[in-house]
Design an enzyme around this catalytic site. Structure first.
Site, PDB file in Angstrom:
ATOM      1  N   ASN A 187       0.849  -1.184   0.000  1.00 42.00           N
ATOM      2  CA  ASN A 187       0.000   0.000   0.000  1.00 42.00           C
ATOM      3  C   ASN A 187       0.888   1.238   0.000  1.00 42.00           C
ATOM      4  O   ASN A 187       1.999   1.221   0.510  1.00 42.00           O
ATOM      5  CB  ASN A 187      -0.876  -0.005   1.267  1.00 42.00           C
ATOM      6  CG  ASN A 187      -1.808   1.194   1.332  1.00 42.00           C
ATOM      7  OD1 ASN A 187      -2.484   1.525   0.361  1.00 42.00           O
ATOM      8  ND2 ASN A 187      -1.841   1.863   2.467  1.00 42.00           N
ATOM      9  N   HIS A 199       0.778   5.164   1.420  1.00 42.70           N
ATOM     10  CA  HIS A 199       0.054   6.015   2.373  1.00 42.70           C
ATOM     11  C   HIS A 199       0.639   7.426   2.301  1.00 42.70           C
ATOM     12  O   HIS A 199       1.862   7.582   2.259  1.00 42.70           O
ATOM     13  CB  HIS A 199       0.183   5.450   3.785  1.00 42.70           C
ATOM     14  CG  HIS A 199      -0.650   6.175   4.779  1.00 42.70           C
ATOM     15  ND1 HIS A 199      -2.019   6.012   4.848  1.00 42.70           N
ATOM     16  CD2 HIS A 199      -0.332   7.096   5.715  1.00 42.70           C
ATOM     17  CE1 HIS A 199      -2.497   6.793   5.805  1.00 42.70           C
ATOM     18  NE2 HIS A 199      -1.490   7.463   6.340  1.00 42.70           N
TER      19      HIS A 199
END
Length: 188
Positions: free
Chosen positions: A102, A104
Protein backbone atom coordinates in the site's frame (compact mmCIF):
# COMPACT_ATOMS: atom_id res chain seq x y z
CA UNK A 1 6.73 -11.03 -17.34
CA UNK A 2 5.48 -10.30 -13.85
CA UNK A 3 1.86 -9.39 -13.22
CA UNK A 4 0.53 -6.47 -11.16
CA UNK A 5 -3.05 -6.01 -9.94
CA UNK A 6 -4.03 -2.60 -8.61
CA UNK A 7 -6.82 -1.83 -6.13
CA UNK A 8 -8.04 1.78 -6.00
CA UNK A 9 -11.12 3.60 -4.74
CA UNK A 10 -10.96 7.04 -6.31
CA UNK A 11 -9.49 9.09 -9.12
CA UNK A 12 -6.66 6.67 -9.85
CA UNK A 13 -3.71 8.98 -10.50
CA UNK A 14 -1.32 6.52 -8.84
CA UNK A 15 -2.87 3.64 -10.79
CA UNK A 16 -2.51 5.54 -14.06
CA UNK A 17 1.10 6.40 -13.22
CA UNK A 18 1.89 2.73 -12.54
CA UNK A 19 0.15 1.55 -15.72
CA UNK A 20 2.10 4.05 -17.83
CA UNK A 21 5.38 3.31 -16.05
CA UNK A 22 5.16 -0.43 -16.76
CA UNK A 23 3.55 -0.10 -20.21
CA UNK A 24 6.65 -0.87 -22.28
CA UNK A 25 8.82 -2.46 -19.63
CA UNK A 26 9.83 -6.09 -19.88
CA UNK A 27 9.73 -6.75 -16.14
CA UNK A 28 5.98 -6.38 -15.55
CA UNK A 29 2.63 -5.04 -16.60
CA UNK A 30 -0.55 -4.02 -14.85
CA UNK A 31 -3.11 -6.65 -15.79
CA UNK A 32 -6.16 -5.58 -13.76
CA UNK A 33 -7.52 -2.62 -11.87
CA UNK A 34 -10.13 -3.46 -9.23
CA UNK A 35 -12.24 -0.96 -7.33
CA UNK A 36 -14.87 -0.90 -4.62
CA UNK A 37 -16.41 2.22 -6.17
CA UNK A 38 -18.45 1.74 -9.37
CA UNK A 39 -18.17 5.50 -10.05
CA UNK A 40 -14.42 5.77 -9.46
CA UNK A 41 -12.51 7.70 -12.09
CA UNK A 42 -9.86 4.95 -11.96
CA UNK A 43 -12.20 2.78 -14.08
CA UNK A 44 -12.17 5.39 -16.84
CA UNK A 45 -8.40 5.83 -16.61
CA UNK A 46 -7.80 2.06 -16.87
CA UNK A 47 -10.16 1.75 -19.84
CA UNK A 48 -8.33 4.54 -21.70
CA UNK A 49 -5.06 2.71 -21.08
CA UNK A 50 -6.51 -0.64 -22.22
CA UNK A 51 -6.27 -2.34 -18.82
CA UNK A 52 -9.01 -4.63 -17.56
CA UNK A 53 -11.00 -2.88 -14.82
CA UNK A 54 -13.99 -3.86 -12.74
CA UNK A 55 -15.78 -2.89 -9.58
CA UNK A 56 -17.05 -5.08 -6.78
CA UNK A 57 -19.19 -4.60 -3.69
CA UNK A 58 -18.56 -5.33 -0.01
CA UNK A 59 -20.23 -8.76 -0.17
CA UNK A 60 -18.01 -9.87 -3.08
CA UNK A 61 -14.95 -8.62 -1.19
CA UNK A 62 -15.53 -9.84 2.35
CA UNK A 63 -18.27 -12.48 2.38
CA UNK A 64 -17.61 -14.52 -0.75
CA UNK A 65 -14.61 -15.76 -2.73
CA UNK A 66 -15.43 -13.69 -5.82
CA UNK A 67 -12.50 -11.26 -5.51
CA UNK A 68 -10.22 -14.03 -4.24
CA UNK A 69 -11.08 -16.13 -7.30
CA UNK A 70 -10.37 -13.19 -9.62
CA UNK A 71 -6.98 -12.77 -7.99
CA UNK A 72 -6.18 -16.48 -8.07
CA UNK A 73 -6.93 -16.62 -11.79
CA UNK A 74 -4.84 -13.49 -12.39
CA UNK A 75 -1.83 -14.98 -10.58
CA UNK A 76 -0.39 -11.59 -9.56
CA UNK A 77 3.22 -11.26 -8.52
CA UNK A 78 2.25 -8.08 -6.67
CA UNK A 79 -1.03 -6.56 -5.50
CA UNK A 80 -0.77 -2.79 -5.17
CA UNK A 81 -3.22 -0.73 -3.13
CA UNK A 82 -3.17 2.78 -4.57
CA UNK A 83 -5.77 4.83 -2.77
CA UNK A 84 -7.86 1.83 -1.81
CA UNK A 85 -9.96 2.64 1.25
CA UNK A 86 -11.24 -0.71 2.51
CA UNK A 87 -9.39 -2.94 4.93
CA UNK A 88 -7.96 -5.92 3.05
CA UNK A 89 -9.50 -9.21 4.25
CA UNK A 90 -7.25 -11.72 5.98
CA UNK A 91 -8.31 -14.41 3.48
CA UNK A 92 -6.72 -12.40 0.65
CA UNK A 93 -3.61 -11.64 2.68
CA UNK A 94 -3.20 -15.34 3.49
CA UNK A 95 -3.62 -16.30 -0.17
CA UNK A 96 -0.97 -13.76 -1.24
CA UNK A 97 1.58 -13.49 1.59
CA UNK A 98 4.09 -10.64 1.22
CA UNK A 99 2.51 -9.74 -2.12
CA UNK A 100 0.17 -6.91 -1.03
CA UNK A 101 1.55 -3.39 -0.63
CA UNK A 102 0.00 0.00 0.00
CA UNK A 103 1.00 3.62 -0.42
CA UNK A 104 0.05 6.01 2.37
CA UNK A 105 0.26 9.83 2.16
CA UNK A 106 2.15 10.34 5.45
CA UNK A 107 5.23 9.17 7.27
CA UNK A 108 3.87 6.16 9.10
CA UNK A 109 3.30 5.43 11.91
CA UNK A 110 2.09 9.05 12.10
CA UNK A 111 -1.31 9.81 10.59
CA UNK A 112 -2.22 6.22 9.78
CA UNK A 113 -5.17 4.07 10.71
CA UNK A 114 -8.85 3.84 9.92
CA UNK A 115 -10.23 7.04 8.45
CA UNK A 116 -6.82 8.56 7.77
CA UNK A 117 -6.64 9.01 4.02
CA UNK A 118 -6.38 11.77 1.43
CA UNK A 119 -7.10 15.31 2.57
CA UNK A 120 -7.84 14.13 6.12
CA UNK A 121 -4.16 13.25 6.48
CA UNK A 122 -2.94 16.55 5.02
CA UNK A 123 -5.34 18.57 7.18
CA UNK A 124 -4.06 16.76 10.28
CA UNK A 125 -0.44 17.38 9.28
CA UNK A 126 -1.11 21.12 8.85
CA UNK A 127 -3.25 21.51 12.00
CA UNK A 128 -0.57 19.77 14.07
CA UNK A 129 2.05 22.15 12.65
CA UNK A 130 4.32 19.36 11.40
CA UNK A 131 7.54 20.53 9.76
CA UNK A 132 7.80 17.50 7.49
CA UNK A 133 5.61 14.82 6.00
CA UNK A 134 5.92 12.37 3.17
CA UNK A 135 4.84 9.04 1.76
CA UNK A 136 5.15 5.50 3.06
CA UNK A 137 5.02 2.32 1.02
CA UNK A 138 4.37 -0.67 3.25
CA UNK A 139 3.27 -4.27 3.25
CA UNK A 140 -0.39 -4.73 4.09
CA UNK A 141 -1.32 -6.75 7.15
CA UNK A 142 -4.57 -7.25 9.08
CA UNK A 143 -4.43 -3.71 10.57
CA UNK A 144 -4.76 -0.37 8.80
CA UNK A 145 -1.34 1.08 7.92
CA UNK A 146 0.63 -1.12 10.34
CA UNK A 147 2.50 -3.44 7.97
CA UNK A 148 6.29 -3.37 7.62
CA UNK A 149 7.53 -0.20 5.94
CA UNK A 150 9.31 -0.75 2.63
CA UNK A 151 10.11 2.85 1.67
CA UNK A 152 9.55 6.43 2.81
CA UNK A 153 10.23 9.78 1.14
CA UNK A 154 9.98 13.11 2.93
CA UNK A 155 9.15 16.71 2.11
CA UNK A 156 9.13 19.89 4.14
CA UNK A 157 5.95 21.49 5.41
CA UNK A 158 6.13 25.28 5.68
CA UNK A 159 4.13 27.14 8.31
CA UNK A 160 2.34 28.89 5.43
CA UNK A 161 1.37 25.62 3.68
CA UNK A 162 -2.32 24.74 3.39
CA UNK A 163 -3.57 21.17 3.28
CA UNK A 164 -3.86 21.61 -0.49
CA UNK A 165 -0.19 22.65 -0.69
CA UNK A 166 0.79 19.55 1.28
CA UNK A 167 -1.39 17.37 -0.97
CA UNK A 168 0.45 18.72 -4.02
CA UNK A 169 3.86 17.94 -2.47
CA UNK A 170 2.73 14.42 -1.56
CA UNK A 171 1.36 13.85 -5.06
CA UNK A 172 4.77 14.73 -6.54
CA UNK A 173 6.50 12.29 -4.19
CA UNK A 174 4.02 9.54 -5.14
CA UNK A 175 4.47 10.12 -8.87
CA UNK A 176 8.27 10.12 -8.57
CA UNK A 177 8.85 7.23 -6.17
CA UNK A 178 5.95 4.76 -6.19
CA UNK A 179 6.60 3.13 -9.59
CA UNK A 180 10.31 2.74 -8.79
CA UNK A 181 9.55 1.09 -5.44
CA UNK A 182 7.13 -1.30 -7.14
CA UNK A 183 9.74 -2.12 -9.78
CA UNK A 184 12.38 -2.82 -7.09
CA UNK A 185 10.00 -5.18 -5.28
CA UNK A 186 9.46 -7.11 -8.51
CA UNK A 187 13.22 -7.71 -8.81
CA UNK A 188 13.28 -9.45 -5.42
Amino acid sequence: MKRIVIFASGSGTNAENLIKFFHNREIASVIHVLTNNPHAKVLERAKKLHVSALSFNKIAFTETDIVLDILKSAKPDLIVLAGFLWKFPESLLEAFPKKVINIHPALLPKYGGKGMYGMRVHEAVVSNKETETGISVHYVNEHYDEGAIIFQAKCDVKSSDSAEDVAEKIHKLEMEHFPKVVEELLHV
